[in-house]
Design a protein around this motif. Sequence first.
Motif, PDB file in Angstrom:
ATOM      1  N   LYS A   3       0.957  -1.159  -0.003  1.00 44.71           N
ATOM      2  CA  LYS A   3      -0.005   0.083   0.025  1.00 44.71           C
ATOM      3  C   LYS A   3       0.858   1.129   0.006  1.00 44.71           C
ATOM      4  O   LYS A   3       1.976   1.307   0.632  1.00 44.71           O
ATOM      5  CB  LYS A   3      -0.970  -0.035   1.224  1.00 44.71           C
TER       6      LYS A   3
ATOM      7  N   LYS B 297       0.597   5.826  -0.087  1.00 44.07           N
ATOM      8  CA  LYS B 297      -0.110   6.917  -0.507  1.00 44.07           C
ATOM      9  C   LYS B 297      -0.030   7.829  -1.809  1.00 44.07           C
ATOM     10  O   LYS B 297       1.294   8.044  -2.212  1.00 44.07           O
ATOM     11  CB  LYS B 297       0.296   8.169   0.722  1.00 44.07           C
TER      12      LYS B 297
ATOM     13  N   LYS C 154      -4.298   9.780  -0.368  1.00 44.88           N
ATOM     14  CA  LYS C 154      -5.241   8.618  -0.494  1.00 44.88           C
ATOM     15  C   LYS C 154      -4.359   7.127  -0.428  1.00 44.88           C
ATOM     16  O   LYS C 154      -3.618   7.231  -1.166  1.00 44.88           O
ATOM     17  CB  LYS C 154      -6.305   8.645  -1.412  1.00 44.88           C
ATOM     18  N   GLU C 155      -4.824   6.426   0.490  1.00 45.26           N
ATOM     19  CA  GLU C 155      -4.012   5.058   0.560  1.00 45.26           C
ATOM     20  C   GLU C 155      -4.568   4.221  -0.694  1.00 45.26           C
ATOM     21  O   GLU C 155      -5.700   4.188  -0.903  1.00 45.26           O
ATOM     22  CB  GLU C 155      -4.518   4.484   1.689  1.00 45.26           C
ATOM     23  N   GLN C 156      -3.733   3.554  -1.399  1.00 43.35           N
ATOM     24  CA  GLN C 156      -3.942   2.715  -2.537  1.00 43.35           C
ATOM     25  C   GLN C 156      -3.057   1.510  -2.674  1.00 43.35           C
ATOM     26  O   GLN C 156      -2.020   1.503  -2.282  1.00 43.35           O
ATOM     27  CB  GLN C 156      -3.636   3.843  -3.810  1.00 43.35           C
TER      28      GLN C 156
END
Length: 279
Positions: free
Chosen positions: A69, A71, A75-77
């Motif tokens: 994961k 940022k 947003k976390e992706q």
Amino acid sequence: MSLMLKFLATLLLLSSTTFAATDAQIVKFLKDGIGKNPNIISLDIKILDKQKVKEPSGWDAYIVMLSGKAKVNGKEQAISQSSVYFASGNTITPELINIKTGQRLNNTISPNFSSAYYKKENLISGSSASKHKVAIFSDPLCPFCKRYVPDAIAYMKKYPETFAVYYYHFPLPTLHPAAVALTKAAIVAEQQGRKNITLGMYTISIDPREHDENKIVAAFNKTLNTNVKVSDLHSKKTMQHYNSDQNIARMLMVNGTPTVFFDGKKDPNKQAYKAVKVK
């Protein structure tokens, strides 16, 4: 450029170093290098396969899967990327190039084709008992695919006992956005029981840059005399097949079309089927 590719690009500065190239140390080296990026939240690296490089000798090719994961724009992706690294003695590098031919050896390395990927819904000719298995990943609006795929499939369909042909829809949305709806329409038609839809796709005249699904489906129905609705493109059954093809392509590091595997091995020249003696 994908998020993970941007992260991998930072490794070019670290691409050659001196350390004992054991599997564990290769994983640690990659994890330490990518992990320095402040946007990385979590990272897992696994070696999927290790292959001997035929030429130059003394090199091993490592196929690794990087997932985790990060940022992105606050947003976390989720991130996921397969890649190839070459190691020899105390050196590791993300790329090897033959200076005489200009060939990138990365293009010759691929995970072996798992038997689990030979799915019934992808079989368009021959049978599981055929002597040879040929897997084709293609975009029907790709100029190279148009020159290769129809002729190759038409030839192999003449010899069903010799060739089992498995076809995987792999549209290239950045280059040919219309191919996404086109391939989904083909999946729908196949699920409706229509035959020879795969080859039919290559006869459809549509602007590759078209985004309007209504226009694309209309062209598909008119050319192939089908009854596909735009809503069908997004059905659960259609998306399961479509996503399955994309996931298989990702696991095999397919990033261009056409890509061909012959009896489980990547066929860079796409001509292995021609060398087979047929009756």
